[in-house]
Scaffold this active site. Sequence first.
Site, short mmCIF file in Angstrom:
data_model
loop_
_atom_site.label_atom_id
_atom_site.label_comp_id
_atom_site.label_asym_id
_atom_site.label_seq_id
_atom_site.Cartn_x
_atom_site.Cartn_y
_atom_site.Cartn_z
N HIS A 124 47.72 -97.02 -37.49
CA HIS A 124 48.51 -96.47 -38.63
C HIS A 124 49.55 -97.64 -39.11
O HIS A 124 50.20 -97.58 -40.15
CB HIS A 124 49.40 -95.17 -38.45
N ASP A 150 45.30 -94.13 -31.50
CA ASP A 150 46.04 -94.75 -32.65
C ASP A 150 46.04 -96.27 -32.46
O ASP A 150 47.22 -96.89 -32.18
CB ASP A 150 47.38 -94.29 -32.94
N SER A 175 55.91 -98.78 -33.56
CA SER A 175 54.60 -98.38 -33.06
C SER A 175 53.91 -99.70 -32.97
O SER A 175 54.03 -100.52 -34.01
CB SER A 175 53.96 -97.77 -34.41
#
Lengths: 110, 455
Positions: B262, B298, B371
Amino acid sequence: MRRQWGPAMRVAEQAGCVVRASRAGQPEAGSWSCSGVILSRSPGLVLCHGDIFTPFMRAGSGVLTAAAAAFLPGDSCSDDLRVHVQWGPTASSPAGRAEWGRPGLCTPQC
Amino acid sequence: AGLEPIQPTSYRGRPLKPPHPAELLLLLSCPAFREHFARLFGSEAAEQWRFASAAPDSEVSEDEEEDQLRALSWFALLRVLLDPEEEAVEHGKVLAVAPLGTVPKGAPLLACGSPFGAFCPDIFLNTVSGGVLSNATGPLLLTDARCLPGTQGGGVFSARPPGALVALVAAPLCWKSREWVGLTLLCAAAPLLRAARNALSRLRPSAASLASLLPPEVGAPWGLLLRDPGPPWAGAAVLVECGTVWGSGVVVAPRLVVTCRHVAPRKASRVLVRPTTPKYAKMWGHVIFATQETSPYDIAVVSLEEDLEGVPMPMPTEHFHEGEAVSVVGFGVFGQACGPSVTSGILSAVVQVDDTPVMLQTTCAVHGGSSGGPLFSCSGDLLGIVASNTRDNNTGATYPHLNFSIPITVLQPALQQYSQAGDLSGLQELDHATEPVKVVWRLQRPLAETPRSKL
């Protein structure tokens, strides 16, 4: 935790205090309080947050942003400001001595 | 409001002395702190930030909040009025102060304050909380030690050297976009005390003598500041920018960076990587692999256009130990405005499928922008890649201290395969995770086994 922090905790607990600001003769007006650090015990010097003094600023809290200076004298606050500092028993005080003594040692009554 | 002070009787079993009267000597501010505060929080996105002691939804008037913000960088020097007899008794160890810049990021810190100020000092006086130095810009420091309203002005001490005063709490709670960030804002003690010395000597001759009683700095003298950049493994964290999206990443080989899908979602996208090593301001790379949306993992892998030399390559772990001390390094909250933040906690859960770790949970504070950042053990081994924190979709609340990482053991064989042979097939396997793994990452209950008929 205690092992890692032992010496730091002893210093922190001896240096920590709580500071309260209120108006003389106006307890109903409430009080403001925060934490502080005892920098020196004799004479007693304490550093605490300035937020609790904003209600007492003679020129209003705007002076804090207007002032480019790094300090404002104590008389920037009104005369009716009353400040109190409270701390826990210290190693040097009689109440604290027994607590901070060596483990296992005591003062037996004669 | 509603917290009325009561007369205390004892403090942890020892008699508590009554409060002593004190005199306000001066109000102090650290100009450098104000500058850094304005740079970090006073941008166009300033409205996102709040430092009120109360929750965003509580009834605090705008005036009150404005006052709090004005006073945030101001501290007060008091003189306690003791009678001579008391003064003779009240002698104690001299406090030492850590010079600015000598405590590295990630170093353990102990915050000591009284939650709710003067409320119930017999219970709350000098409550301690542990954490690390999460970030620093000039005298503006951030710690992940949990602090509560009323601890403003409380001292923050180092473990090494033991008990040196590092900073004072400026704002115990920070909120960004109505979410509790889980970091406490501090003002370094050394410049504050330097300002106090200057002010005392300028105010009046009687106060000047007090300046010599302010605690000294320990360690390096001012001219020889030890600029410790922190633990070497933290240097493996990089800022990753892909178009308008940014996040964190970790360097796993001289030309290879792992981040989240992402953050860098499209294969072949150009990506700008900003390492923390000052030698490299920025470096271009491109996404060689990103998992499909259907994959629970992810992950994206970025190949750099040139080698990153001098950046420590983290050692991937082979084992996880629930309860072990861990750190997350990432550019969450501040992005490029500040170096990476280090937050500490423990490995709170290792979720396994068929005896294989597929998800790690930690108690470290993780924010938007973290992240793709690395999760390290206390010895610097790479444990995983941060994928997300937790959001309750019903209430909209975000929980920074419950977060999820992809175990490095899931990725390591595939990364090694690519590094050694340029073979992407191992990474592509991540797109074919089993249904039980998908169930875990969707935070669903494991599928119950269908009861077998006894007929």
